[in-house]
Each structure stands twice: as C-alpha cells, then as structure tokens.
Design a protein around this motif. Sequence first.
Motif, PDB file in Angstrom:
ATOM      1  N   ILE A 132       0.854  -1.188   0.000  1.00 37.18           N
ATOM      2  CA  ILE A 132       0.000   0.000   0.000  1.00 37.18           C
ATOM      3  C   ILE A 132       0.890   1.238   0.000  1.00 37.18           C
ATOM      4  O   ILE A 132       1.767   1.385   0.853  1.00 37.18           O
ATOM      5  N   ILE A 133       0.661   2.090  -0.995  1.00 37.17           N
ATOM      6  CA  ILE A 133       1.355   3.376  -1.067  1.00 37.17           C
ATOM      7  C   ILE A 133       0.422   4.413  -0.450  1.00 37.17           C
ATOM      8  O   ILE A 133      -0.626   4.716  -1.011  1.00 37.17           O
ATOM      9  N   ILE A 154       0.915  -7.833   3.931  1.00 41.07           N
ATOM     10  CA  ILE A 154       0.878  -6.429   3.526  1.00 41.07           C
ATOM     11  C   ILE A 154       2.078  -5.671   4.054  1.00 41.07           C
ATOM     12  O   ILE A 154       2.554  -5.912   5.170  1.00 41.07           O
ATOM     13  N   SER A 155       2.547  -4.739   3.252  1.00 44.90           N
ATOM     14  CA  SER A 155       3.555  -3.784   3.701  1.00 44.90           C
ATOM     15  C   SER A 155       3.134  -2.390   3.246  1.00 44.90           C
ATOM     16  O   SER A 155       2.455  -2.237   2.234  1.00 44.90           O
ATOM     17  N   TRP A 156       3.507  -1.393   4.020  1.00 46.08           N
ATOM     18  CA  TRP A 156       3.231  -0.002   3.667  1.00 46.08           C
ATOM     19  C   TRP A 156       4.533   0.644   3.237  1.00 46.08           C
ATOM     20  O   TRP A 156       5.586   0.424   3.839  1.00 46.08           O
ATOM     21  N   GLU A 161      10.885   4.371  -1.379  1.00 46.10           N
ATOM     22  CA  GLU A 161      11.413   3.159  -0.742  1.00 46.10           C
ATOM     23  C   GLU A 161      11.382   1.944  -1.660  1.00 46.10           C
ATOM     24  O   GLU A 161      11.878   0.877  -1.302  1.00 46.10           O
ATOM     25  N   ILE A 162      10.790   2.095  -2.842  1.00 46.48           N
ATOM     26  CA  ILE A 162      10.692   0.980  -3.792  1.00 46.48           C
ATOM     27  C   ILE A 162      11.706   1.185  -4.913  1.00 46.48           C
ATOM     28  O   ILE A 162      11.759   2.250  -5.531  1.00 46.48           O
ATOM     29  N   GLU A 163      12.510   0.187  -5.171  1.00 44.45           N
ATOM     30  CA  GLU A 163      13.533   0.294  -6.203  1.00 44.45           C
ATOM     31  C   GLU A 163      12.894   0.345  -7.590  1.00 44.45           C
ATOM     32  O   GLU A 163      11.825  -0.212  -7.827  1.00 44.45           O
ATOM     33  N   GLU A 164      13.582   1.007  -8.499  1.00 44.15           N
ATOM     34  CA  GLU A 164      13.104   1.055  -9.877  1.00 44.15           C
ATOM     35  C   GLU A 164      13.176  -0.333 -10.514  1.00 44.15           C
ATOM     36  O   GLU A 164      14.054  -1.136 -10.195  1.00 44.15           O
ATOM     37  N   ASN A 165      12.215  -0.617 -11.396  1.00 39.30           N
ATOM     38  CA  ASN A 165      12.142  -1.900 -12.112  1.00 39.30           C
ATOM     39  C   ASN A 165      12.134  -3.102 -11.167  1.00 39.30           C
ATOM     40  O   ASN A 165      12.733  -4.136 -11.452  1.00 39.30           O
ATOM     41  N   SER A 166      11.447  -2.952 -10.032  1.00 38.56           N
ATOM     42  CA  SER A 166      11.441  -4.032  -9.043  1.00 38.56           C
ATOM     43  C   SER A 166      10.086  -4.725  -8.912  1.00 38.56           C
ATOM     44  O   SER A 166      10.011  -5.826  -8.353  1.00 38.56           O
ATOM     45  N   LEU A 167       9.030  -4.106  -9.414  1.00 38.80           N
ATOM     46  CA  LEU A 167       7.693  -4.661  -9.218  1.00 38.80           C
ATOM     47  C   LEU A 167       7.277  -5.542 -10.389  1.00 38.80           C
ATOM     48  O   LEU A 167       7.385  -5.149 -11.545  1.00 38.80           O
ATOM     49  N   VAL A 168       6.813  -6.729 -10.067  1.00 31.07           N
ATOM     50  CA  VAL A 168       6.236  -7.641 -11.054  1.00 31.07           C
ATOM     51  C   VAL A 168       4.831  -7.968 -10.582  1.00 31.07           C
ATOM     52  O   VAL A 168       4.650  -8.643  -9.567  1.00 31.07           O
ATOM     53  N   GLY A 169       3.842  -7.425 -11.285  1.00 29.79           N
ATOM     54  CA  GLY A 169       2.479  -7.650 -10.843  1.00 29.79           C
ATOM     55  C   GLY A 169       1.513  -6.615 -11.359  1.00 29.79           C
ATOM     56  O   GLY A 169       1.513  -6.289 -12.539  1.00 29.79           O
ATOM     57  N   CYS A 170       0.729  -6.050 -10.445  1.00 35.01           N
ATOM     58  CA  CYS A 170      -0.326  -5.117 -10.838  1.00 35.01           C
ATOM     59  C   CYS A 170      -0.412  -3.969  -9.838  1.00 35.01           C
ATOM     60  O   CYS A 170      -0.514  -4.191  -8.630  1.00 35.01           O
ATOM     61  N   THR A 254       6.293   7.821 -12.295  1.00 36.62           N
ATOM     62  CA  THR A 254       6.848   7.091 -11.151  1.00 36.62           C
ATOM     63  C   THR A 254       6.435   5.631 -11.178  1.00 36.62           C
ATOM     64  O   THR A 254       7.258   4.729 -10.991  1.00 36.62           O
ATOM     65  N   VAL A 255       5.143   5.380 -11.424  1.00 32.74           N
ATOM     66  CA  VAL A 255       4.663   3.993 -11.492  1.00 32.74           C
ATOM     67  C   VAL A 255       5.409   3.234 -12.589  1.00 32.74           C
ATOM     68  O   VAL A 255       5.844   2.094 -12.392  1.00 32.74           O
ATOM     69  N   ALA A 256       5.567   3.861 -13.736  1.00 26.10           N
ATOM     70  CA  ALA A 256       6.245   3.212 -14.860  1.00 26.10           C
ATOM     71  C   ALA A 256       7.691   2.852 -14.509  1.00 26.10           C
ATOM     72  O   ALA A 256       8.191   1.793 -14.913  1.00 26.10           O
TER      73      ALA A 256
END
Length: 397
Positions: A132-133, A154-156, A161-170, A254-256
């Motif tokens: 959750i952002i 869950i994490s907030w 705090e989130i690295e670039e190109n680190s998210l795989v999902g939705c 940012t999301v991208a």
Amino acid sequence: MSSNTEYSQFQDTSNPNLCQEITQRIQRSHQNRISFAEYMDLALYHPQYGYYARIGDTKIGTGGDFMTSPHLAVEFGSCLSKQIYELWKLLGKPEPFHLVEMGAGQGKLAVDILDYLQHQHPDLFSVLNFIIIEKSTAMRDLQKQKLEKWLDKISWSSWDEIEENSLVGCCFANELVDAFPVHQIVRQDGKLQEIYVTTNDSSEGSPFVSQIGEPSTPRLSEYLQWLGIDLESSNYPEGYCSEINLAALDWLATVAKKLQRGYLITIDYGHSTQRYYSPQRPQGTLQCYYQHRYHDNPYIHVGNQDITAHVNFTALQRHGDDCGLQTVGMTKQGIFLMALGIGDAIASLPATVGQDIQKLIERRHALHQLIDPSGMGNFGVLVQSKEAPSGKLTGLP
C-alpha cells in the motif's frame, strides 16, 4: 466520488489551524500568493490539518462526505479481484506477485480483495505481496486496523522506498487521481493565465480568494500544446476556466519506473481531452464534497471538505506511451463490472439475501449504483501494461 445533491449555502467550518498555515505560506511566497495546486495540496494533504490527514473523522461512507465504489458493495472488490487473477495468469503466475494499491483510503477495497483471493484463489493468495502506497499517517493507522488479519501479507511503503524496475504484478488506483492537486487556468485577455490563491483582505467571507496572473510554470502551456488545445482560439470564451493535472503525469512516470513487468489499472471519473477542454465546459470540472453535497467553492470548509477534479484519460494514455506503458484498453466501470460478473451477483440476490425484502432492495440498489451509466457506471477504467502480454481481458469486452 458521487453525489447528486445541489449545493446550498453552508455555515463555514474551516479549520483555523490549517488556514493559519496556508496564510503563512502565502505571506512567505513571491508576490504574496500561491498556485491553486499548492493551495489544494495543503488543504488535502497537510500532514497535521489536511483533509486526508484527519480521515479518522470518517470522511468516507454513508456518514461522511462522499461515497466510493468499495463502500457500496463487496462485489466491486470481487470483480476487480477476478481481473487481477487473470492478469497474474497472463504474466505466467510470477512468485511473488506484487499487488500495489495507491491511495487505499480506509482499506475497504484491500479488505475485499484479500478476502476474495484468500477464499477463491488461494494459489495467487499464497504468493501475494500486497503493498500500500499511502502518504497519510492517519490513513495508514486506520488501514492497519482494518487489515489486521492480513498483516503478514501487507507492507506499507512510499515510492522512494521501492527500487526502480522491481515490481512484477499489478498496480491499481481507485478514485485517486481525481484528488491530485491541480493547477487552475483561465483565458483572460485572449491568452492563457493561471489562478492563484491569496489572502482575503476583507473581514467577510473566506480567508482566501482567487487572483489571476501569468502561469507559474511553462509546463502549463506545454501541456495544452501537447494535447492540441489552444485557449487563445476564438472558440474559447473570455473567462474560460479549467484545470491541468501535472501531478497525474508525475505519478504515472513514477509507477512506470517502479514497474518491471505488469499492469496498471486506473479507475476514476473523467473525460477525453476533447470533452475535458470543450468550450462548452467553461467552468472546468473542479468540485468540492461536504456531507454528501457538492459545490464549487474550494475556499470554505478548508481542511474539512474534499476537493477533486475530473481525470484527463487522454493525457494518461499519451503520457503512458512516453513512459513505456502500453494501453491495453479502456472502458466504463459499468461495462467492466458486468463483464466480470456483477450481473450474476444481482441475479442471485434473492438466494443470498433470503426473505428480508428491505435488505434485498438495499443490496440491489447498491449494486445498480456501481453500474449506473449516469453515475459510477460512467467512471473510466484504464488498463496499461509494461513488458507484459496485452491479450484480451475479461473486463475489457
């Protein structure tokens, strides 16, 4: 956010502490004024006195100022969960699967999604990493209370705090972008000008008033040129007013950057560029919500009312292209939910509700509100992808 009640004069309930903070910001600023975007940011997101910082006062729901889709029926979350499950399969069932909600409000939608996936799709639930952002501390605390049974899932976090190109999902956002601070623009003397906020020297009325001046940033004129809108054209009447949401473009970028592979779902009320900046819409789309009534005065109930502006979906799609996000498709919320089975939920109400006629009527009314083409059913649903299959989705018939 929805409301169908005409504006009537209220007794002002502005937060005096917030008004003092805004006044001090104005007094410290160049030319003794701030952009409307800065004013709106303070009114909504000041860490102590902003509207969303004080969400513990229950601003959302039947007893608050406005209603969102998750507060009407759990089926909204169930349908969205079905689409998320399909996206997980399209991605090849990655482990872990990052599910990122941006602006989770009181946590109601997160509750409905986690509950549905846990019981209906335990295979996805077992590999789920729900993030959750949320910038509001008060919101985070409330969300943690609501989501207590799933805290291991869950994490907030903040985007930093989130690295670039680190998210795989939705990643998904429901009625978030409409609350981003917007610049207000106006056509005056045949050219583009900006609306600022300054203090009201009069002893009557709101402590703040509008003031017109040169644009605060060249990004405003560049935005309109980028979209092919020429306010200096004779098509636009003198005094024509509208909004520009630069924060939405920054958010999308940012999301991208954070997304390595996956999807972005944006659900909100809004228009295409041509409808948004139609000469027949001379007062823009800015709306304020106070106790389930809406009006257009952002200078009353400061800190105690929501302020929103419609979303320009054309801008999100075009900027998404620039940021590496491909448009998978766009539809209306009513169509999206019907394709994902909300019609079956309506049809099965007699069996699920039983013989309680009043409850049956209330549940049917709530579900119909979600798909009503004159209300929430007309909200836009935009799906974009990055480095991910863009096959046909059930929610985008």
